[in-house]
Design a protein around this motif. Structure first.
Motif, PDB file in Angstrom:
ATOM      1  N   LYS C  65     -35.356  39.848 -56.212  1.00 41.52           N
ATOM      2  CA  LYS C  65     -34.870  39.653 -57.577  1.00 41.52           C
ATOM      3  C   LYS C  65     -34.656  38.176 -57.873  1.00 41.52           C
ATOM      4  O   LYS C  65     -35.137  37.647 -58.881  1.00 41.52           O
ATOM      5  CB  LYS C  65     -33.532  40.391 -57.775  1.00 41.52           C
ATOM      6  N   SER C  66     -33.910  37.525 -56.947  1.00 43.58           N
ATOM      7  CA  SER C  66     -33.650  36.100 -57.172  1.00 43.58           C
ATOM      8  C   SER C  66     -34.964  35.341 -57.235  1.00 43.58           C
ATOM      9  O   SER C  66     -35.165  34.486 -58.110  1.00 43.58           O
ATOM     10  CB  SER C  66     -32.808  35.534 -56.045  1.00 43.58           C
ATOM     11  N   THR C  67     -35.841  35.636 -56.298  1.00 44.86           N
ATOM     12  CA  THR C  67     -37.118  34.930 -56.276  1.00 44.86           C
ATOM     13  C   THR C  67     -37.831  35.093 -57.613  1.00 44.86           C
ATOM     14  O   THR C  67     -38.373  34.126 -58.155  1.00 44.86           O
ATOM     15  CB  THR C  67     -37.982  35.490 -55.143  1.00 44.86           C
ATOM     16  N   LEU C  68     -37.808  36.278 -58.137  1.00 44.67           N
ATOM     17  CA  LEU C  68     -38.491  36.526 -59.396  1.00 44.67           C
ATOM     18  C   LEU C  68     -37.965  35.619 -60.498  1.00 44.67           C
ATOM     19  O   LEU C  68     -38.730  34.927 -61.173  1.00 44.67           O
ATOM     20  CB  LEU C  68     -38.325  37.999 -59.803  1.00 44.67           C
ATOM     21  N   ILE C  69     -36.654  35.618 -60.676  1.00 40.53           N
ATOM     22  CA  ILE C  69     -36.206  34.825 -61.825  1.00 40.53           C
ATOM     23  C   ILE C  69     -36.288  33.339 -61.534  1.00 40.53           C
ATOM     24  O   ILE C  69     -36.438  32.529 -62.435  1.00 40.53           O
ATOM     25  CB  ILE C  69     -34.817  35.229 -62.376  1.00 40.53           C
ATOM     26  N   ALA C 228     -28.140  45.960 -72.132  1.00 40.39           N
ATOM     27  CA  ALA C 228     -29.551  45.755 -71.795  1.00 40.39           C
ATOM     28  C   ALA C 228     -30.477  46.534 -72.711  1.00 40.39           C
ATOM     29  O   ALA C 228     -30.154  47.616 -73.180  1.00 40.39           O
ATOM     30  CB  ALA C 228     -29.804  46.155 -70.349  1.00 40.39           C
ATOM     31  N   ASN C 229     -31.664  45.938 -73.010  1.00 44.67           N
ATOM     32  CA  ASN C 229     -32.725  46.704 -73.653  1.00 44.67           C
ATOM     33  C   ASN C 229     -33.484  47.464 -72.604  1.00 44.67           C
ATOM     34  O   ASN C 229     -34.064  48.504 -72.867  1.00 44.67           O
ATOM     35  CB  ASN C 229     -33.749  45.791 -74.324  1.00 44.67           C
ATOM     36  N   ARG C 230     -33.525  46.846 -71.432  1.00 45.45           N
ATOM     37  CA  ARG C 230     -34.383  47.398 -70.425  1.00 45.45           C
ATOM     38  C   ARG C 230     -33.736  47.118 -69.085  1.00 45.45           C
ATOM     39  O   ARG C 230     -33.125  46.061 -68.882  1.00 45.45           O
ATOM     40  CB  ARG C 230     -35.721  46.660 -70.475  1.00 45.45           C
ATOM     41  N   VAL C 231     -33.859  48.061 -68.169  1.00 41.86           N
ATOM     42  CA  VAL C 231     -33.387  47.822 -66.813  1.00 41.86           C
ATOM     43  C   VAL C 231     -34.595  47.888 -65.914  1.00 41.86           C
ATOM     44  O   VAL C 231     -35.416  48.795 -66.038  1.00 41.86           O
ATOM     45  CB  VAL C 231     -32.345  48.884 -66.384  1.00 41.86           C
ATOM     46  N   ILE C 232     -34.695  46.884 -65.026  1.00 46.57           N
ATOM     47  CA  ILE C 232     -35.834  46.859 -64.110  1.00 46.57           C
ATOM     48  C   ILE C 232     -35.314  47.058 -62.718  1.00 46.57           C
ATOM     49  O   ILE C 232     -34.347  46.412 -62.309  1.00 46.57           O
ATOM     50  CB  ILE C 232     -36.581  45.515 -64.227  1.00 46.57           C
ATOM     51  N   PHE C 233     -35.928  47.925 -61.983  1.00 51.88           N
ATOM     52  CA  PHE C 233     -35.508  48.169 -60.616  1.00 51.88           C
ATOM     53  C   PHE C 233     -36.582  47.632 -59.672  1.00 51.88           C
ATOM     54  O   PHE C 233     -37.754  47.973 -59.797  1.00 51.88           O
ATOM     55  CB  PHE C 233     -35.285  49.668 -60.398  1.00 51.88           C
ATOM     56  N   MET C 234     -36.159  46.791 -58.754  1.00 51.91           N
ATOM     57  CA  MET C 234     -37.121  46.207 -57.817  1.00 51.91           C
ATOM     58  C   MET C 234     -36.840  46.664 -56.407  1.00 51.91           C
ATOM     59  O   MET C 234     -35.707  46.900 -56.027  1.00 51.91           O
ATOM     60  CB  MET C 234     -37.036  44.670 -57.827  1.00 51.91           C
ATOM     61  N   ASP C 235     -37.876  46.785 -55.650  1.00 55.87           N
ATOM     62  CA  ASP C 235     -37.696  46.994 -54.207  1.00 55.87           C
ATOM     63  C   ASP C 235     -38.944  46.489 -53.496  1.00 55.87           C
ATOM     64  O   ASP C 235     -40.057  46.628 -54.026  1.00 55.87           O
ATOM     65  CB  ASP C 235     -37.458  48.469 -53.884  1.00 55.87           C
ATOM     66  N   GLY C 236     -38.753  45.887 -52.339  1.00 49.51           N
ATOM     67  CA  GLY C 236     -39.893  45.401 -51.538  1.00 49.51           C
ATOM     68  C   GLY C 236     -40.793  44.465 -52.309  1.00 49.51           C
ATOM     69  O   GLY C 236     -42.001  44.467 -52.111  1.00 49.51           O
ATOM     70  N   GLY C 237     -40.205  43.689 -53.215  1.00 54.16           N
ATOM     71  CA  GLY C 237     -41.002  42.701 -53.908  1.00 54.16           C
ATOM     72  C   GLY C 237     -41.789  43.242 -55.085  1.00 54.16           C
ATOM     73  O   GLY C 237     -42.576  42.523 -55.679  1.00 54.16           O
ATOM     74  N   GLN C 238     -41.590  44.515 -55.437  1.00 55.05           N
ATOM     75  CA  GLN C 238     -42.340  45.048 -56.572  1.00 55.05           C
ATOM     76  C   GLN C 238     -41.392  45.638 -57.596  1.00 55.05           C
ATOM     77  O   GLN C 238     -40.257  45.964 -57.301  1.00 55.05           O
ATOM     78  CB  GLN C 238     -43.305  46.160 -56.143  1.00 55.05           C
TER      79      GLN C 238
END
Ligand SMILES: Nc1ncnc2c1ncn2[C@@H]1O[C@H](COP(=O)(O)OP(=O)(O)OP(=O)(O)O)[C@@H](O)[C@H]1O
Ligand SMILES: Nc1ncnc2c1ncn2[C@@H]1O[C@H](COP(=O)(O)OP(=O)(O)OP(=O)(O)O)[C@@H](O)[C@H]1O
Ligand SMILES: [Mg+2]
Ligand SMILES: [Mg+2]
Lengths: 391, 316, 266, 444, 266
Positions: C65-69, C228-238
């Motif tokens: 998550k951190s990496t993404l933003i 939030a308008n949208r919630v994104i769930f991440m796992d394993g880099g995706q």
């Protein structure tokens, strides 16, 4: 009685009294022995000898000195030489140290390795050895007394040292001096004005350029106005005549002697290795988060360094840096090994000629101690001011 | 007194040159000492113990030599030390005599084309700090109104290295030292020692002030060395000469009269000295004479009878 | 962690009112891939954030998550794919990167205030030096935002003298002073005590109500639900799942999401 | 709002892929570490050139052009490379100085004793640390002292001159009695004044008596060793003696000074502070000068000190001041609670210090201590200035020997000295780093 | 903080069974006054503790509780009044102080174990060096007490390897090894997590049941109710109120006490 014996306050006093007595007795004994030994050896105590004629020559003198000057004057020459080599050494060591320290953190593998090697090699070899090494390296690397290398036809190097033109002041030279002072005042004014402009409009005028123009333009103008009162005493190099008469002539130009160069070089290279470590740990003490925060505010990397990293790193760097400065000054006392006439070298000669060991050693100690105390006082003040405000 | 202390500890402590001055005080790879200063100490040991090896050497540098003697660290200082009035009078020491009449000279490169010290005007001169050399140098150049520049090092080793590297035009120290140092240069033949001797440098051993008996002993040890040469007594022939009827030789060998007793030594003390180390001439020749690498001629140091100024009062 | 969900849940979800106000794309990521050495940390990330959208990213620790933003304002470099922020593609072009960073504000978990500057100086540093704003004006703006985060009285103190919650509010104000078009938050409340979390979340809710484009890594589910308008769930880099908050919480689709939500809500 | 992307559920997990070729492997490594930006690439190239420029001549000088064999200076006179033949010829003198050749086995023996004592001490896992320390700090110094000097010291003779009573077991007994009484008196006085009566600690008295007797007896015994006066020591021997004695002596002195500086008694505190600051404020060579030129003036007539001993005193005191500051740092790092815990258990001041405070603080400051050992080791070269022939001094003196003097001899000597010093100091600093890491792990 | 009152309240109060077993005075303080510089921290303290008594001291922060009990084993010096411990008056006499410290055990809030010694060495240090006990015997005793605090298996570990509760139990065992007549506790549980508090309190209750004289600064009211003979309430450096636990809790007299209790119990 028993309670008296076991009373910590009384014990404390007793201990201190015994301590003072023993210490006092020791000091008194030393003084007494010294006085007696001096008397036996027919050496007069006191600083009267400072007025006597020194009678020996000194190779580098910043102020007038001749063999007929007094011992006091000779010591003063030594003291100035110490200050000169330490002062320049400090500047040079700081510059090299900062470069190497930053290089150790470089993202370039080769750069950081070379910097590391520099630090690890220079820190682990005795300074005296480096001193000999550099001094004789310098001597062997440069051309002999009757030859020279020239740079731009202005700087000349040979084993006699670095020969450069010497500034000679004419009668109206004060005008140029005044012009320089005025230029400095103007520059400060411009800097203030620039800052004010920036606060007011957000745009920073090209203060640097303006100041550069003032700094160069004003004195140059004054120089011509005053009828070119400055000229250079250029080193004279004779290529003909008897061999001894060839080479650079005495009293022409300014000579920077190789003893000075060797000492300066080794002192600054050696100290720079320590300063590099100080700088590295100072920079590392500023967390990555600070740089990232600055970057994400849009500050460019130069701004980040100047506004965020350096001010924080300096708090960590400055106290150990001062220590290194003091070490450099103290280490400059090794000068005697390569014939640079610093305070200790000149003092040693004086000591040997007069036998006034106590007096000469006391002058050494007072000078170095004074310097240390002065520095730590300044540092204490600085530290108090620079301390981060915490909750 | 010092003699009793020396006898009690069983050896003589002698301050010698720590800077490897060949011919005067130096050690070799094995740590063996040699030189005329060193042999003088051996002579004293021979006089006292009838054994020239009962001596220990303390290597001293120029700066610490006097303190070492004053403080009793050494019993006698025999380290090419110039006898001057201020040293004799105000440093708490007393010179015994002159083992070598020296004078300060200059060494220069032959290539410099200089043949006299008077041509050295404007020269850069290397020397060692803390010696009379520095002062003589200043006096000489000032009196001849010649500019010069002095580069003064802490130790001999560096002076020579700097001179060799070409930092200076001239190297100055006592002439004897110049001969010794020249040997260490890469090409000794490229350097010469100028004829001028700019100072009187009577080099001799010194003892502490205030112990007359010890002083006398040291002084007469030196005289014994000189007298022996004058009398023709050598290490080799001294045993034969025991049978000589020359009364001077008889007195010298202690066969007639007992001159040792007043100075606390056995009657044959002088015999022991010569038997142990040879006479002055032998010492000179073995250490610095023409047949050694130094190749110094006797010159002033010849006996008075042979045109020099070495002169010893008689034993009588 | 859920102390706060009580506090914020009392408010009705503001999401409906917070319609995305524009159709401009603020951030677009196309097939973004990133590796740390051999480690594949972001895998084929595709994400389009409209201006005015408020995105919450959640997921287990280490999911990227951190990496993404951090890729969005180029604190990290991506190796494959395309990231376009505010119409500018992020490449090695330093000038573009500077422009993007000027338009994107970021608030860190550990605040990262500059300890040697006062609160006010922290806030005016970038406007003066980056936006070349007159100092006066920068200070006025800074005071405005400090007012907004309710700590104008602290302006002349140093960060070390403030509590964690106050520091984080300063960090937000500092970002706002640059008048950014997009705000990134990386777990802004996870280093705070429960009372302080509320202070900071209140400020963030306020921002959201004003229509700021926000991408926020957080585990404050109350906040997610509310703004939030949208919630994104991440796992394993995706990106495993994304949805509007209501559906996301009430009706998670993917097994991993279900597992994650069951752990985080009680 | 076009919200096609609103709902998304991934149906297939994306497997980890290999990173793009240009970001891993040797290529990726070079790209990242050497050529990441244009500036970096320029620096890399410039530095490479510089390295080649600087290192090649060095290698040429020390290896390729070097002279390895020869019997005198003829071998090296025309050489442009290092004269290793000279180093080979002089190596024994570099190590032993003027120590008599027949006696050099004694130095070797001392050296190996030291190595055997040190190695298990330095390996954290090795057992018997306590015995080891007793050997190193108790037995080894006495043995080394006797071996190196030859022993057979009539110290005792200082108390009762030979003229009053010739050496005999009785005289030894009397002198031993006097000496131990004096020592015990001072220990007792000190202990009482500083808080804890020694009464009852019979074994302390016993240990002191035993040690004094053993040391006196051992140093007095004639082992048949030829005495070798320190004036004949030189080379690495002197370097190591000065360094090691300095280290060992400065530690306890430093501890006392550090405690003194933290003392609540103003006089003690002031005296310690002045002592520390004065020594730290002046250069070591003035201290050495003082030791060599002025110490004899300070002493009563006729009392002399060996020159080496004088240098040792100077070096030890100088270093003690630095050590004191390092240790004070360690003491300050010990929380107050440790003092209170110890006091509440009824431990006295010295017990508390010895068992609780010092062990903890010394552990903290080990890296600092090793750091000052390194500077001490480097500083031993300064004894040259007062005419002691340490390793560097010996090399310098020999480089000037007529037998070997050549243009490259001096430089070869310096390079050799540099390599030896560097090896010693670098391994010490590595060891310090190793301990630091180990202690960090322990603390975690 | 009151997690435990639940736990211990299940037991019937043991106080009645714990009658003071003797009439000897263990600790007596008469008109004790103490200043820190200008600050008057203890004011006219009068306190008599009988052998076998268990005293709990409570009061607001800064009221001088710690100072009071630290005066009892002379970790702090008092300036006026008289403190007699076990028949010995505390003056400047070092020998007396040593004797008193030998008889008085103390357990600190932060344990103050010696981190460079094993648990066993921590426990045997004082018996061997202060009581001059043979090492064997000291170790037997230490193991006995370690058994008693239920951690004999940790004997050869180092303090850093133990949890907070275990460390505090070691601290208690260490004090007990000196076989003290009086035990002082200064907030022994306040640095601990709730589960650990119980472990330590159990040990203390056990000690109390065996009749140890205890003076305990604590806010664990459950403990006070269960084992104390007397509860002392301090404020502003003075003893405001003292009473038996039942009356103290149910019927506090002084306004301050009421206020304090209302805050601490809910
Ligand atoms: N500089 C780096 N070098 C190598 N690996 C890294 C680096 N930074 C992060 N990682 C790894 O990348 C993965 C993703 O990290 P990231 O910080 O994005 O996770 P996250 O989802 O933010 O987790 P958290 O909730 O713990 O903050 C983790 O496995 C982490 O260990
Ligand atoms: N060494 C000291 N010097 C000066 N003042 C002190 C010192 N130690 C404590 N004080 C002050 O004395 C007062 C009483 O302190 P004490 O520690 O006895 O309180 P307490 O009742 O134990 O409080 P707490 O519940 O916070 O532990 C406090 O106001 C404190 O600030
Ligand atoms: Mg994260
Ligand atoms: Mg308290």
């Amino acid at each position: 009685m028993a309670t008296l014996l076991n009373n910590p306050t009384i014990r404390g006093y007793a201990f201190q009294i015994v301590f003072v007595l023993v210490l006092g007795w020791l000091v008194w004994d030393i003084i007494d022995n010294t006085a007696r030994n001096l008397q036996k050896a027919n050496i007069a105590a006191g600083y009267g000898f400072l007025d006597r004629t020194a009678g020996f020559g000194i190779v580098q003198k910043l102020i007038a000195y001749a063999e007929s000057s007094s011992y006091g004057r000779a010591l003063l020459i030594g003291l100035l030489n110490t200050l000169l080599v330490s002062g320049l050494g400090i500047i040079l060591a700081t510059v090299i140290g900062f470069i190497v320290g930053v290089a150790r953190l470089s993202s370039n593998w080769l750069v950081s390795r070379v910097a590391t090697a520099y630090v690890e090699i220079l820190r682990n070899i005795p300074l005296l050895l480096q001193l000999f090494f550099w001094y004789f390296m310098v001597l062997r690397a440069v051309p002999g007394m009757r030859e020279k290398w020239s740079l731009f036809g202005v700087f000349h190097i040979n084993i006699g040292g670095l020969h450069v033109p010497k500034l000679v002041l004419g009668d109206t030279a004060w005008m140029v001096g005044a012009a320089i002072l005025i230029a400095i005042a103007l520059m400060i004014f411009v800097a203030k004005w620039g800052a004010a402009r920036q606060s007011a409009t957000g745009y920073r005028p090209p203060v640097g350029w303006i100041n550069l123009a003032i700094l160069i333009g004003l004195p140059v103008a004054a120089f011509f106005f005053a009828g070119q009162p400055l000229h250079f005493n250029v080193p004279v190099f004779n290529e003909t005549g008897p061999l001894l008469r060839r080479g650079f002539q005495p009293d022409s130009g300014m000579t920077i002697i190789p003893e000075f160069v060797g000492l300066l070089l080794s002192l600054s290279l050696y100290t720079a290795a320590y300063i590099a470590e100080v700088v590295r740990s100072g920079i590392q003490a500023v967390s990555r988060g600070q740089t990232e925060a600055a970057a994400s505010l849009g500050l460019r990397s130069g701004q980040t360094l100047r506004l965020v990293v350096v001010p924080q790193a300096m708090r960590v760097i400055i106290p150990p840096l001062t220590n290194q400065y003091l070490n450099l000054t103290k280490n400059s006392s090794l000068a005697v090994a390569v014939a640079y006439p610093d305070l200790v070298a000149v003092g040693g000669t004086v000591l040997n000629q007069t036998g006034q060991a106590v007096e000469v050693v006391s002058i050494w100690m007072l000078f170095y101690l004074g310097l240390s105390f002065l520095t730590s006082a300044v540092m204490g003040y600085f530290n108090k001011r620079a301390a981060l405000v915490e909750r | 007194g010092t003699l009793e202390d020396v006898k009690a500890k069983g050896f003589l402590q002698c301050g010698a040159n720590g800077g490897n001055l060949i011919g005067f005080g130096a050690t070799d790879e094995k740590g063996e000492w040699s030189g005329i200063d060193v042999d003088f100490c051996r002579a004293m040991a021979a006089a006292i113990f009838n054994d020239p090896t009962k001596v220990k050497f303390t290597p001293l540098n120029a700066k610490e030599r006097f303190t070492a003697l004053q403080s009793g660290e050494v019993d006698v200082l025999s380290r090419n030390t110039t006898w001057t009035m201020s040293r004799d009078s105000s440093l708490g020491l007393q010179f015994v005599g002159v083992t070598y009449y020296d004078g300060q000279g200059f060494m220069v490169r032959k290539a410099l084309g200089v043949s006299s010290a008077l041509e050295l005007s404007g020269a850069k001169v290397c020397t060692q700090t803390g010696t009379t050399t520095e002062l003589n140098l200043a006096d000489y150049f000032r009196s001849h109104n010649m500019p010069y520049e002095v580069v003064a090092f802490e130790k001999n080793e560096e002076v020579l290295q700097a001179y060799e590297a070409g930092r200076c035009d001239a190297y100055t120290t006592d002439a004897s030292g110049l001969y010794a140092e020249r040997l260490k240069l890469t090409n000794p033949d490229e350097h010469m020692i100028l004829p001028e001797i700019i100072s009187k440098e009577p080099l001799g051993p010194a003892v502490r002030q205030g112990d007359d008996k010890w002083f006398t002993l040291a002084k007469w040890t030196l005289f014994a060395l000189l007298n022996a040469e004058e009398l023709g007594l050598t290490k080799a022939n001294i045993d034969e000469k025991k049978t000589s009827d020359n009364p001077e030789i008889k007195r010298f060998l202690g066969i007639e009269g007992n001159f040792g007793e007043p100075i606390g030594l056995p009657a044959d003390w002088a015999y022991n000295v010569i038997k142990g180390v040879g006479n002055y001439g032998e010492i000179f020749d073995a250490n610095i004479g023409p047949s050694t690498p130094l190749g110094i001629a006797r010159g002033l140091n010849n006996l008075w009878s042979k045109g020099g100024i070495q002169y010893a009062p008689p034993i009588r | 962690m859920s102390d706060l969900s009580v506090a914020t849940e009392e408010l009705p979800p503001v999401a409906p009112a917070l319609k995305v106000s524009s159709t401009d794309v603020a951030v677009e990521m196309v097939d973004v891939n990133k590796w740390y050495g051999e480690f594949h940390v972001l895998r084929d990330i595709n994400l389009k954030v409209m201006r005015g959208e408020r995105i919450v990213i959640c997921g287990p620790s280490g999911s990227g998550k951190s990496t993404l933003i951090r890729c969005i304002n180029r604190l990290e470099e991506h190796q494959k794919g395309k990231i376009v922020v505010d119409g500018k593609e992020l490449t090695n072009d330093l000038r573009k990167i500077d422009e993007v960073r000027r338009e994107v504000g970021m608030v860190f978990q550990h605040f990262n205030l500059f300890p040697h500057l006062t609160i006010l100086e922290n806030c005016t540093l970038a406007p003066i030096n980056v936006r070349k704003m007159p100092k006066r004006e920068a200070e006025d703006i800074a005071m405005h935002y400090l007012n907004r985060v309710k700590i104008p009285e602290q302006a002349n103190k140093y960060p070390g003298q403030l509590s964690g919650g106050q520091q984080q509010r300063v960090a937000i104000a500092r970002s706002l002073c640059m008048n950014p078009r997009v705000m990134l938050f990386d777990e802004p409340t996870s280093a705070l005590d429960p009372e302080m979390i509320k202070e900071v979340l209140d400020v963030m809710v306020g921002l959201a109500l004003e229509g700021m484009t926000m991408i926020c890594v957080t585990h404050e589910m109350g906040f997610a639900r509310q703004v939030a308008n949208r919630v994104i769930f991440m796992d394993g880099g995706q990106i495993i799942e994304q949805n509007d908050p209501v559906s996301f919480f009430t009706n998670p689709q993917h097994e991993r999401t279900k597992l994650f939500l069951s752990q985080i809500l009680h | 709002m076009n919200a096609p992307s609103q709902t998304f559920v991934s149906n297939a997990l994306i497997p980890a892929q290999a990173p793009p070729a240009n970001s891993v492997g040797i290529n990726g490594w070079m790209r990242k570490n050497l050529f990441s930006t244009p500036l970096n690439s320029v620096m890399t190239v410039v530095l490479l050139v510089f390295i080649v420029w600087a290192v090649t001549p060095f290698i040429r000088f020390t290896l390729i052009d070097a002279t390895w064999t020869g019997t005198d200076r003829q071998a090296c006179l025309r050489s442009t490379g290092a004269c290793w033949a000279y180093v080979k010829a002089y190596l024994p003198q570099f190590i032993y100085g003027r120590y008599p050749i027949g006696e050099r086995w004694r130095v070797d023996l001392v050296f190996w004793m030291l190595v055997i004592g040190m190695i298990p001490m330095l390996i954290p896992r090795a057992p018997f640390k306590r015995l080891n320390a007793i050997f190193l700090l108790g037995i080894f110094p006495v043995a080394a002292f006797i071996l190196l000097t030859g022993g057979h010291y009539q110290f005792a003779g200082r108390l009762i001159p030979n003229s009053v009573m010739p050496p005999s077991p009785l005289r030894f007994a009397i002198e031993f009695g006097i000496l131990s009484a004096v020592i015990l008196f001072f220990v007792g006085l000190f202990a009482w004044l500083s808080g804890k009566p020694v009464a009852g600690s019979g074994n302390v008295v016993g240990i002191i008596l035993g040690c004094v007797a053993a040391v006196l007896a051992l140093c007095g015994i004639d082992f048949g060793l030829v005495p070798v006066e320190t004036a004949n020591w030189g080379g690495l021997l002197v370097t190591l003696v000065v360094a090691i004695t300095g280290m060992i002596a400065s530690l306890p002195l430093g501890i006392l000074l550090a405690l003194g500086r933290r003392s609540e008694m103003p006089v003690v505190k002031l005296a310690s502070t002045i002592f520390i600051e004065v020594w730290r404020g002046v250069p070591l060579i003035t201290v050495l000068f003082m030791a060599s030129v002025m110490l004899p003036l300070f002493l009563p007539d006729g009392v002399t000190f060996d020159k080496l001993l004088r240098a040792l005193i100077g070096v030890a005191l100088f270093n003690a001041a630095y050590m004191a500051e390092t240790i004070r740092g360690g003491l300050q790092a010990i929380p107050r609670g440790q003092y209170e815990g110890a006091k509440a258990l009824g431990l006295g001041y010295w017990q508390m210090m010895r068992m609780i405070i010092l062990p903890q603080s010394l552990k903290i400051v080990i890296p600092g201590i090793v750091g000052s050992f390194i500077s001490l080791f480097k500083d031993t070269t300064l004894v040259i200035i007062i005419g002691l022939y340490d390793f560097l001094g010996q090399i310098q003196a020999s480089a000037n020997d007529a037998k070997w003097a050549s243009p490259v001899t001096g430089l070869t000597g310096y390079i050799f000295a540099a390599m030896v010093f560097w090896a010693f100091c670098f391994s010490m600093s590595r060891y310090a780093a190793f301990t630091e890491r180990r202690l960090d792990r322990g603390r975690r």
